[in-house]
Structure formats: C-alpha cells, structure tokens
Design an enzyme around this catalytic site. Sequence first.
Site, short mmCIF file in Angstrom:
data_model
loop_
_atom_site.label_atom_id
_atom_site.label_comp_id
_atom_site.label_asym_id
_atom_site.label_seq_id
_atom_site.Cartn_x
_atom_site.Cartn_y
_atom_site.Cartn_z
NE ARG A 7 2.75 4.70 -2.67
CZ ARG A 7 1.86 5.57 -3.17
NH1 ARG A 7 1.28 5.31 -4.33
NH2 ARG A 7 1.55 6.67 -2.51
CD GLU A 17 0.71 9.55 3.61
OE1 GLU A 17 0.03 9.20 2.61
OE2 GLU A 17 1.03 10.74 3.82
CE LYS A 44 -1.17 12.51 5.00
NZ LYS A 44 -2.02 12.44 3.79
NE ARG A 78 5.98 19.81 -0.36
CZ ARG A 78 5.12 20.65 -0.94
NH1 ARG A 78 3.82 20.52 -0.69
NH2 ARG A 78 5.55 21.59 -1.75
CG ASN A 114 -0.87 6.13 -0.10
OD1 ASN A 114 -1.33 7.26 -0.15
ND2 ASN A 114 0.34 5.86 0.38
CE LYS A 121 2.28 12.52 7.53
NZ LYS A 121 3.00 11.60 6.63
NE ARG A 134 6.59 8.21 -3.61
CZ ARG A 134 5.47 8.08 -2.89
NH1 ARG A 134 4.32 8.47 -3.37
NH2 ARG A 134 5.52 7.55 -1.68
CG ASP A 160 3.59 6.45 0.67
OD1 ASP A 160 3.68 5.73 -0.34
OD2 ASP A 160 2.91 7.49 0.71
#
Length: 317
Positions: A213, A284, A128, A236, A286, A163, A228, A276
Amino acid sequence: MNLLFVADPLETFKTYKDSTFAMMREAAARGHAIWACGPQDLRWQRGAPVTAAARAIRLTGHTDDPHDWFTVLSEEPLALRDAGAVIMRKDPPFDSEYFYATHLLGQAEREGARVFNRPQALRDHPEKLAILEFPEFIAPTLVARDEAAIRAFHAEHRDIILKPLDGMGGMGIFRVGADGLNLGSIIETLNRGGAQTVMVQKYLPEIVKGDKRVLVIGGQAVPYALARIPQGSEIRGNLAVGGKGVAQPLSARDRAIAEALGPVLAARGLLLVGLDVIGDCLTEINVTSPTCFQEITQQSGFDVAKMFVDALERALQ
C-alpha cells in the site's frame, strides 16, 4: 476550524490501527474541533443547505479502551458549508447508498463546502477500474462478463486471479492455476451467469513479498509503503484476512508509479489515495478511505497523519 468526518460509527473504531482516528487525533492536537456523522445523517431539503445530524466530540486520550476514546460534547445539525472541511471516510462497499451520499456531498460543495476527497472524484475512480487509465503500470488485465473471454485469458496466462469489481478487504478473490481447476464454477459465481462484470489479472508471484500500500497525499508519496504479506496458504495479503503488515521504504518502481499518478489524481480532487502495488505492477487505486496510517507510523517513525493534516490545511488556504 470545525472538521466534519463522515465515517462509520465511532463506536466501531479500532483506535490502535484506525487511520481516521489518527487523522482526528492529529487535527485535534492542532486545535481543530472534531465533528462526526455517518452518511445516513446527511440530509437536504429545498430551501436549506445540506446538513448533517452531527456530534461534536472530544478525544479522551484513552486509546487503549475502544469504548472510551471520545466523549460527545453536543449533538446538533451542522450545515456542511459551515464546516471548515468535510472529510469523507466511509469505508466501502461503494454501494448505492455510498453513491447517493456522494451526490449529497456534491450538493454541499455547490453550496460552498470543502469536501475531501471530492465527491465527483470518488465516483469517477472506482477502485478496481481506475487502473485502466494507466495501462503502462499494470499487469495483463481483463475486464469482462463473457465466460469465453475469461477462459481465453486463462488459456493465455495460465495462472490468474479473478475478483469482483465491488469487493473489499480481499473478499471474493480467487486464484486459478494452469490446471484450470474450478474455473467454470468460479466464473459462474463471480459473473452470475453473465450478469456481472469481473476483473481478471495475471497472477503475480511477487505477492509472496507483499501487496504494497503506497499512500499518496496531496500528490506526494509517503516515503514508506506497508507490504501486506499473505500468511500460511493464503494468497491474499489484505490485513482484513490476516495478512502481516510490514513497513518498508518505497522501491524505485513504487516511487515512479506514485510520482506519475500523484499529481494527476490530486488535480482531480483526490487529496488522499492508496495505490496497491504487487512487485512492479499497480493493481488498484483506493480513493474511498485509504488506510495503513498507523501501521506505517508505528514501524517507520514517519508521521503519516501529520502529513495528511498538513496537506489538508494547505488545501484550505
């Protein structure tokens, strides 16, 4: 060469979509020997190298049977420095045990092991918070414990997402609209009375088109992203909570973000990164075990696992 995958239990793999399985399958097809262990199997003792209680496995090709996709050839200690490469693929959460595992992997590096992604880089890029280094690409964002600061951010932006910093798969994400309904209760839940830091971001309506992604391998972007897309009343898009994955070519903005971040992150030892992106904004970075290999390959025809193993082999030269 021997490739050691540090991962979740093999018996839990969903081979029809698992990215670590896709890596193993591609590597095995090239003649590499596949070994596997979990973080709990790592050990170090004075006078000896970091060693894993590992299993050498053979892929059976029975990908339609989640209980018969591999056979165990042997179970024996393997010094990590004796593996051609160690691929850290343990899924989040990035908890204390994950943190300790990165230190054992860091010791293995000092002994000569080649570890991907590098343990120090895993620790330096919390998924994050890593976006804070690249403010030019992100939405309005606040990181704070203080309730008053969060309320002020909501008053400014009116529609926000809150979050936890240690969440995964969409866990613990809340949206609060202009009416502020339940904002106090949500803050109390997430910040635990001021004891825990929270990330707050302006809500991006482009989420209805998908949380994309973007995979970056060896500093280079995979040419397709997996959008997504949230389903029903869900905000979400995470696949873990029922989002629909749709592969699509990178937009000009997706590519610009990947080209700006990719070389920087690769130079730090991050062979594989999942960015993301919602709309035009990076949300984000990842680094622990980025996924979506198989979904992108199945829908676009671009072989993501091949690109990954190509990059791994180049990194080992």
